[in-house]
Scaffold this motif. Structure first.
Motif, PDB file in Angstrom:
ATOM      1  N   SER A 190       0.843  -1.193   0.000  1.00  0.00           N
ATOM      2  CA  SER A 190       0.000   0.000   0.000  1.00  0.00           C
ATOM      3  C   SER A 190       0.882   1.248   0.000  1.00  0.00           C
ATOM      4  CB  SER A 190      -0.904   0.028   1.246  1.00  0.00           C
ATOM      5  OG  SER A 190      -1.863  -1.006   1.204  1.00  0.00           O
ATOM      6  N   GLU A 231      -6.256  -2.797  -3.687  1.00  0.00           N
ATOM      7  CA  GLU A 231      -6.506  -1.362  -3.703  1.00  0.00           C
ATOM      8  C   GLU A 231      -7.548  -0.972  -2.654  1.00  0.00           C
ATOM      9  OE1 GLU A 231      -5.077   0.968  -5.399  1.00  0.00           O
ATOM     10  OE2 GLU A 231      -3.911  -0.114  -6.893  1.00  0.00           O
ATOM     11  N   MET A 270      -7.253   1.660   0.444  1.00  0.00           N
ATOM     12  CA  MET A 270      -8.202   2.741   0.711  1.00  0.00           C
ATOM     13  C   MET A 270      -8.708   2.686   2.151  1.00  0.00           C
ATOM     14  SD  MET A 270     -10.389   2.646  -2.846  1.00  0.00           S
ATOM     15  CE  MET A 270     -11.524   3.936  -2.331  1.00  0.00           C
ATOM     16  N   CYS A 290      -8.249   7.299  -5.720  1.00  0.00           N
ATOM     17  CA  CYS A 290      -7.740   5.964  -6.017  1.00  0.00           C
ATOM     18  C   CYS A 290      -7.874   5.745  -7.524  1.00  0.00           C
ATOM     19  CB  CYS A 290      -8.520   4.904  -5.247  1.00  0.00           C
ATOM     20  SG  CYS A 290      -8.061   3.207  -5.623  1.00  0.00           S
TER      21      CYS A 290
END
Length: 204
Positions: free
Chosen positions: A126, A155, A159, A188
């Protein structure tokens, strides 16, 4: 004797703080900050620029890599490494010192925290950065704690992590007397993860 850095945009207040400190402690004003703990500081009307160029050169010198041809990255394209590759080092001291130096270099180069994915445990990485106005106040590049079964899930985990970071920063700023009226925008580049965030009812 201790080093102290005073930063502020209100010159009169900074001078007043310095005067009060001079009354209590034996101090010497070294002028504007230029270099501190391996970090070079350049000032301009738009703000401060932090650089560790000299620190990075010192790392290359310690690793005896100053005579090598400089390239963007020493990694081979699509290279895959595991913990069982290579031959164990006889002397671990230099290696540990260099790892420690590289960790400190991530203060201004967070992208080197994880330059290549770890194929041994299949965990994604990340990367996040948080801005307060135009100022970057928090950044991180860290391996995820769970194994994601798709890029979308990886992803989405990223987030979720940055969301918890933003909530903590809101709480911190609130305790410091800073009130934020607008909501925080989260960006994103994975559309599938964005759709899950918008409507998580239809997804596990």
């Amino acid at each position: 004797m201790y080093d102290m850095i005073i930063i502020g945009s209100d010159y009169s207040t900074v001078e007043e703080v310095k005067y009060q400190l001079f009354q209590e402690f034996e101090m010497k004003d070294l002028g504007s900050l230029r270099y501190f703990l391996g970090i070079e500081v350049a000032t301009s009307p738009s703000g401060y620029l932090l650089s560790q160029t000299k620190y990075a050169r010192d790392i290359l010198s310690r690793a005896n890599l100053t005579d090598d041809k400089i390239v963007d990255t020493h990694f081979q394209l699509h290279a895959k490494f595991s913990t069982f590759d290579g031959v164990p080092l006889e002397d671990l001291t230099l290696y540990r010192e260099l790892v420690g130096c590289l960790v400190y270099l991530t203060v201004t180069h967070p992208d080197i925290s994880y330059a290549a994915g770890d194929f041994s445990d299949c965990k994604s990485t990340s990367g996040l950065c948080v801005f307060l106005g135009d100022s970057l106040i928090s950044w991180k590049s860290k391996k995820q704690l769970v194994v994601a079964r798709s890029n979308t899930k990886a992803e989405y985990h990223a987030m979720a992590h940055v969301t918890s970071k933003i909530v903590w920063l809101w709480w911190l700023l609130s305790n410091m007397g800073v009130s934020l009226s607008d909501s925080t925008s989260l960006y994103c580049d994975n559309q599938s993860a964005v759709q899950i965030a918008h409507n998580s009812v239809f997804h596990e």
